[in-house]
Design a protein around this motif. Structure first.
Motif, short mmCIF file in Angstrom:
data_model
loop_
_atom_site.label_atom_id
_atom_site.label_comp_id
_atom_site.label_asym_id
_atom_site.label_seq_id
_atom_site.Cartn_x
_atom_site.Cartn_y
_atom_site.Cartn_z
N PRO A 221 0.81 -1.22 0.00
CA PRO A 221 0.00 0.00 0.00
C PRO A 221 0.84 1.27 0.00
CG PRO A 221 -0.93 -1.59 1.51
CD PRO A 221 0.42 -2.12 1.11
N GLY A 222 1.99 1.25 0.68
CA GLY A 222 2.87 2.40 0.65
C GLY A 222 3.37 2.69 -0.74
N TYR A 223 3.66 1.62 -1.50
CA TYR A 223 4.06 1.79 -2.89
C TYR A 223 2.92 2.38 -3.71
CZ TYR A 223 4.80 0.48 -7.74
OH TYR A 223 4.87 0.51 -9.10
N VAL A 224 1.71 1.85 -3.55
CA VAL A 224 0.56 2.35 -4.31
C VAL A 224 0.35 3.84 -4.06
CG1 VAL A 224 -1.96 2.18 -4.56
CG2 VAL A 224 -0.57 0.11 -4.44
N ALA A 225 0.57 4.28 -2.83
CA ALA A 225 0.36 5.69 -2.48
C ALA A 225 1.27 6.63 -3.25
CB ALA A 225 0.54 5.88 -0.98
N THR A 226 2.38 6.12 -3.78
CA THR A 226 3.32 6.97 -4.52
C THR A 226 2.96 7.11 -5.99
OG1 THR A 226 4.86 5.21 -5.17
CG2 THR A 226 5.15 6.18 -2.97
N LEU A 227 2.01 6.32 -6.48
CA LEU A 227 1.73 6.28 -7.91
C LEU A 227 0.82 7.43 -8.33
CD1 LEU A 227 1.02 2.45 -8.32
CD2 LEU A 227 3.19 3.67 -8.70
N SER A 228 0.95 7.84 -9.56
CA SER A 228 0.02 8.82 -10.13
C SER A 228 -1.34 8.16 -10.29
CB SER A 228 0.52 9.29 -11.49
OG SER A 228 0.44 8.23 -12.43
N PRO A 229 -2.42 8.94 -10.34
CA PRO A 229 -3.75 8.34 -10.53
C PRO A 229 -3.83 7.46 -11.77
CG PRO A 229 -3.97 10.62 -9.84
CD PRO A 229 -2.51 10.39 -10.08
N ALA A 230 -3.22 7.86 -12.86
CA ALA A 230 -3.28 7.06 -14.08
C ALA A 230 -2.57 5.73 -13.92
CB ALA A 230 -2.68 7.85 -15.25
N THR A 231 -1.38 5.74 -13.30
CA THR A 231 -0.63 4.50 -13.08
C THR A 231 -1.37 3.60 -12.10
OG1 THR A 231 1.44 5.67 -13.51
CG2 THR A 231 1.59 3.53 -12.42
N ARG A 232 -1.97 4.20 -11.09
CA ARG A 232 -2.73 3.42 -10.12
C ARG A 232 -3.90 2.71 -10.80
NH1 ARG A 232 -4.17 7.39 -6.41
NH2 ARG A 232 -1.97 7.39 -5.82
N GLN A 233 -4.56 3.38 -11.72
CA GLN A 233 -5.67 2.75 -12.44
C GLN A 233 -5.18 1.62 -13.34
OE1 GLN A 233 -8.45 3.52 -10.56
NE2 GLN A 233 -9.36 3.18 -12.57
N ARG A 234 -4.02 1.81 -13.98
CA ARG A 234 -3.45 0.73 -14.79
C ARG A 234 -3.12 -0.48 -13.92
NH1 ARG A 234 1.70 2.66 -17.33
NH2 ARG A 234 1.74 0.52 -18.13
N LEU A 235 -2.58 -0.23 -12.73
CA LEU A 235 -2.27 -1.32 -11.82
C LEU A 235 -3.54 -2.05 -11.40
CD1 LEU A 235 -0.52 -2.99 -9.95
CD2 LEU A 235 -0.51 -1.07 -8.33
N ARG A 236 -4.58 -1.29 -11.10
CA ARG A 236 -5.85 -1.91 -10.69
C ARG A 236 -6.38 -2.82 -11.80
NH1 ARG A 236 -11.35 -1.38 -11.00
NH2 ARG A 236 -12.50 -1.68 -9.04
N ARG A 237 -6.38 -2.35 -13.03
CA ARG A 237 -6.89 -3.15 -14.15
C ARG A 237 -6.03 -4.39 -14.36
NH1 ARG A 237 -7.43 2.04 -16.58
NH2 ARG A 237 -5.51 1.68 -17.76
N THR A 238 -4.72 -4.23 -14.26
CA THR A 238 -3.81 -5.36 -14.47
C THR A 238 -4.00 -6.41 -13.38
OG1 THR A 238 -2.21 -3.88 -15.50
CG2 THR A 238 -1.39 -6.02 -14.79
N LEU A 239 -4.14 -5.97 -12.15
CA LEU A 239 -4.36 -6.91 -11.05
C LEU A 239 -5.70 -7.63 -11.21
CD1 LEU A 239 -3.51 -8.11 -8.34
CD2 LEU A 239 -4.52 -6.11 -7.21
N ARG A 240 -6.72 -6.89 -11.60
CA ARG A 240 -8.03 -7.52 -11.78
C ARG A 240 -7.99 -8.60 -12.85
NH1 ARG A 240 -13.77 -4.52 -11.28
NH2 ARG A 240 -15.03 -6.42 -11.22
N ASP A 241 -7.23 -8.37 -13.89
CA ASP A 241 -7.11 -9.36 -14.96
C ASP A 241 -6.35 -10.61 -14.49
OD1 ASP A 241 -8.48 -7.73 -16.69
OD2 ASP A 241 -6.68 -6.94 -17.68
N ARG A 242 -5.46 -10.45 -13.49
CA ARG A 242 -4.62 -11.56 -13.04
C ARG A 242 -5.32 -12.49 -12.07
NH1 ARG A 242 0.62 -12.46 -13.48
NH2 ARG A 242 0.42 -13.71 -11.58
N VAL A 243 -6.07 -11.95 -11.12
CA VAL A 243 -6.57 -12.79 -10.03
C VAL A 243 -7.71 -13.69 -10.51
CG1 VAL A 243 -5.83 -11.22 -8.21
CG2 VAL A 243 -8.11 -10.95 -9.22
N PRO A 244 -7.75 -14.93 -10.02
CA PRO A 244 -8.80 -15.86 -10.44
C PRO A 244 -10.09 -15.60 -9.67
CG PRO A 244 -7.32 -16.94 -8.92
CD PRO A 244 -6.76 -15.57 -9.13
#
Length: 267
Positions: A221-244
């Motif tokens: 979470p500390g890492y996520v807090a450093t991300l720009s809103p756009a990068t955070r949204q990309r991470l969210r989408r990528t994670l959602r695609d990964r988890v079963p």
């Protein structure tokens, strides 16, 4: 150290949503694994938001129970949620404000990997227990056993390759049984035993998994807090695609901790 800038531990309630709910499940299994005679004097080193302390209070009928943590915010949360006879104070795990040999049991949950000198903390725990007393701890298996974190860091490094440097599996050496046993042996403890503790981490929907990563508490979470809103949204989408996810949206994963226990030598 650069990577430690993401290791934020200040808000107990936010930590509960991120990791505390799983820590409480592990704490219950861990305490069941320990000898737990009534009337013992217990010390919880790095008590955090009180997961382990409250479990000891509920299951072990301690004579005394002291929880210590370096975060005033965590101590406040633990104090509010743990029944008597528990007491709490802010303290450094490597310089315990207790006399020698005054406890029967010293325990620690999920702390050792976050200390720059964990051996010093274990030596302090040994000092605090009586001869023959028990020293025990558990840590997450960041290398292999924390499935939701493995998915998170895989997604993060896809979006941002530099994120790999902050992955707990790379940073923390005390996340496997051999390293824990060696640490206990080096502290001069006897009858050392190491065992895995496995729990289910069930998320009813994706936001239940993702939202705690925005809490700011802990490395991911500390890492996520450093991300720009756009990068955070990309991470969210990528994670959602990964988890079963199941047909109903539930995400059923597993988490593993390694537990270790040993006894201070009798005089």
């Amino acid at each position: 150290m650069t990577e430690r800038r993401f290791d934020v531990w200040a808000a107990g309630d936010a930590y509960e949503r991120y990791m505390g709910r799983w820590s409480r499940l592990v704490a219950d299994e861990f305490v069941a694994w320990l000898p737990c005679p009534p009337g013992a004097r217990w010390l919880d080193i790095g008590c955090g938001s009180g997961a382990l302390t409250s479990t000891v209070a509920a299951r072990c009928r301690p004579r005394t129970l002291l929880g210590l943590d370096g975060s005033a915010g965590f101590v406040t949360t633990a104090r509010a949620s743990t029944p008597e006879p528990a007491r709490f104070a802010v303290a450094d795990a490597r310089a315990l404000p207790v006399r020698d040999a005054v406890f029967d049991v010293a325990v620690s949950g999920l702390v050792l990997n976050f200390l720059p000198t964990p051996g010093v903390a274990v030596a302090e725990a040994v000092r605090a227990v009586r001869p023959g007393g028990l020293v025990a701890a558990y840590v997450w298996d960041y290398a292999e056993g924390m499935e939701f974190l493995r998915h998170f860091w895989a997604a993060a490094t896809t979006v941002d390759p530099s994120a790999a440097a902050h992955d707990e599996s790379r940073r923390f050496p005390l996340c496997d049984p051999t390293a824990l046993r060696d640490l206990w042996d080096e502290a001069g403890l006897t009858r050392v035993t190491v065992a895995p503790i496995d729990i289910a981490t069930l998320f009813p929907h994706f936001d239940d998994l993702w939202s705690p990563f925005r809490s700011g508490q802990g490395p991911a979470p500390g890492y996520v807090a450093t991300l720009s809103p756009a990068t955070r949204q990309r991470l969210r989408r990528t994670l959602r695609d990964r988890v079963p996810a199941g047909a109903d949206g539930t995400i059923a994963l597993r988490a593993r901790a390694w537990a270790v226990r040993g006894h201070r030598r009798d005089r």
